[in-house]
Design a protein around this motif. Structure first.
Motif, PDB file in Angstrom:
ATOM      1  N   MET A   1      39.727  27.232  36.835  1.00  0.00           N
ATOM      2  CA  MET A   1      40.057  27.679  38.191  1.00  0.00           C
ATOM      3  C   MET A   1      41.093  26.773  38.850  1.00  0.00           C
ATOM      4  N   SER A   2      41.025  25.476  38.547  1.00  0.00           N
ATOM      5  CA  SER A   2      42.019  24.551  39.090  1.00  0.00           C
ATOM      6  C   SER A   2      43.405  24.931  38.607  1.00  0.00           C
ATOM      7  N   PHE A   3      43.503  25.313  37.319  1.00  0.00           N
ATOM      8  CA  PHE A   3      44.796  25.718  36.754  1.00  0.00           C
ATOM      9  C   PHE A   3      45.351  26.928  37.513  1.00  0.00           C
ATOM     10  N   PHE A   4      44.498  27.934  37.733  1.00  0.00           N
ATOM     11  CA  PHE A   4      44.946  29.136  38.442  1.00  0.00           C
ATOM     12  C   PHE A   4      45.348  28.821  39.877  1.00  0.00           C
ATOM     13  N   ALA A   5      44.602  27.910  40.518  1.00  0.00           N
ATOM     14  CA  ALA A   5      44.925  27.532  41.898  1.00  0.00           C
ATOM     15  C   ALA A   5      46.293  26.850  41.971  1.00  0.00           C
ATOM     16  N   ILE A   6      46.557  25.965  41.003  1.00  0.00           N
ATOM     17  CA  ILE A   6      47.851  25.270  40.971  1.00  0.00           C
ATOM     18  C   ILE A   6      48.989  26.259  40.728  1.00  0.00           C
ATOM     19  N   ILE A   7      48.761  27.197  39.797  1.00  0.00           N
ATOM     20  CA  ILE A   7      49.766  28.236  39.532  1.00  0.00           C
ATOM     21  C   ILE A   7      50.016  29.068  40.780  1.00  0.00           C
ATOM     22  N   GLU A   8      48.924  29.448  41.457  1.00  0.00           N
ATOM     23  CA  GLU A   8      49.042  30.293  42.646  1.00  0.00           C
ATOM     24  C   GLU A   8      49.912  29.645  43.719  1.00  0.00           C
TER      25      GLU A   8
END
Length: 355
Positions: A1-8
């Motif tokens: 989820m951290s990865f997706f948040a950073i991408i977002e």
């Protein structure tokens, strides 16, 4: 989820936000719902809810059985059981409904939906399994969306609906009065007064007096008091939790003016959160169960407020530093959230490992 948040947060610099909406949000939703619905014998109140589904989810008990849970939740159990008599199926309905409404509200409230979900997950993993109150929460949040859009009647109607899943939902009606800019001096005075009162036995005495309202109330109050005595005998409110309740409101108040210029409804979230902080300090020395149950509705504002801090940071490097700090914050408080009952969450057990 951290990865997706950073991408977002970063992808919006180069691509349209639709990329996040079409691709990353559905994937995150599927991962979380799958993980939550496929768990087995883990999470808050697992045994009582499983036992209720197996023993009481039928029309005869609905009409003649003991007043165990609110009728809305009872009907949901009967509905699921009549379609497919399987507890995991019920979990898919509950988790699917919960996260669909939660994602919808976060998308309405902040440009950083996935960051908000990450923060919510980290801060609140410890209450996973509190089905009735979590369903009440997202129904209330849907009502808050309507209130912000100017529909007070729909807001009240949805809070009443939430009441049929958990009686504590009526606390959410306080949001009718929270779209104001409260002076910092008043905020400090009120929270300080709650902290002082919270050091006394007065909150405990007042709460105990509610037992006289009805027999049902007496049973609930007695259960909460016994729970409170047990909690206080073996647990202490963490220093980290108290520091967070002081530090974060200070940050949110300092940035209030700038964020309100961009998001007019910021005061709803901020004042709701501050109400939760006051509630926390009022009961944290006497009724920890009230802290966890009563503050749940207001703590849901915390991820939104944290994510909106990024909206006023223009420098990309600083924004990513703050973003990284928020990811670490979510990880730290993930473990803080399950600290009281780590065995209920670690290791993860799925329905495929069911004995």
């Amino acid at each position: 989820m951290s990865f997706f948040a950073i991408i977002e947060v970063n992808i919006q610099e180069y691509f349209k936000k639709k990329t996040v909406d079409i691709f990353f949000i559905p994937i995150t939703w599927l991962l979380i719902v799958g993980m939550m619905a496929l768990r087995w014998d883990m999470g808050t109140d697992w045994k009582p809810y499983l036992s209720f589904f197996e023993r009481f989810a039928n029309w005869e008990e609905f009409y003649n059985g003991p007043p165990i849970f609110e009728k809305g939740f009872w009907l949901l159990n009967i509905f699921a059981k009549n379609i497919y008599n399987n507890y995991t199926f019920l979990l898919f309905i509950i988790e699917g409904t919960f996260f669909t409404l939660l994602f919808r509200f976060f998308k309405f409230s902040t440009p950083y939906v996935l960051l908000c979900i990450l923060l919510y997950f980290g801060l609140n993993i410890g209450i996973t399994g509190s089905h009735r109150q979590l369903l009440a929460l997202v129904i209330c949040l849907s009502g808050l969306k309507s209130l912000i859009e100017g529909n007070k009647l729909k807001f009240i109607g949805l809070v009443i609906l939430a009441f049929f899943f958990h009686a504590s939902a009526l606390l959410f009606l306080i949001f009718l009065f929270l779209n104001i800019s409260i002076p910092i001096a008043i905020i400090i005075t009120v929270i300080g007064a709650c902290f002082i009162i919270g050091q006394t036995k007065l909150p405990f005495v007042i709460f105990s007096s509610l037992a006289g309202i009805s027999e049902h109330n007496a049973e609930k109050v007695d259960a909460y008091i016994k729970s409170a005595e047990s909690e206080l005998s073996r647990a202490q409110v963490s220093t980290m939790g108290i520091v967070k309740k002081i530090l974060l409101p200070s940050i949110f108040l300092l940035t209030r003016k700038k964020i309100v210029e961009k998001y007019k409804y910021y005061n709803y979230f901020l004042n709701g959160y501050l109400f939760g902080v006051a509630f926390y300090f009022l009961f944290f020395k006497s009724l920890l169960v009230m802290v966890s149950r009563g503050s749940l509705y207001f703590n849901s504002m915390e991820p939104i407020l944290l994510s909106l801090q990024l909206s006023i940071i223009k420098d990309k490097k600083i924004k990513n530093i703050v973003l990284f700090a928020l990811c670490l914050f979510a990880i730290v408080f993930f473990f803080q959230s399950i600290k009281s009952y780590p065995d209920l969450f670690i290791p993860y057990k799925s329905v495929f490992e069911k004995e």
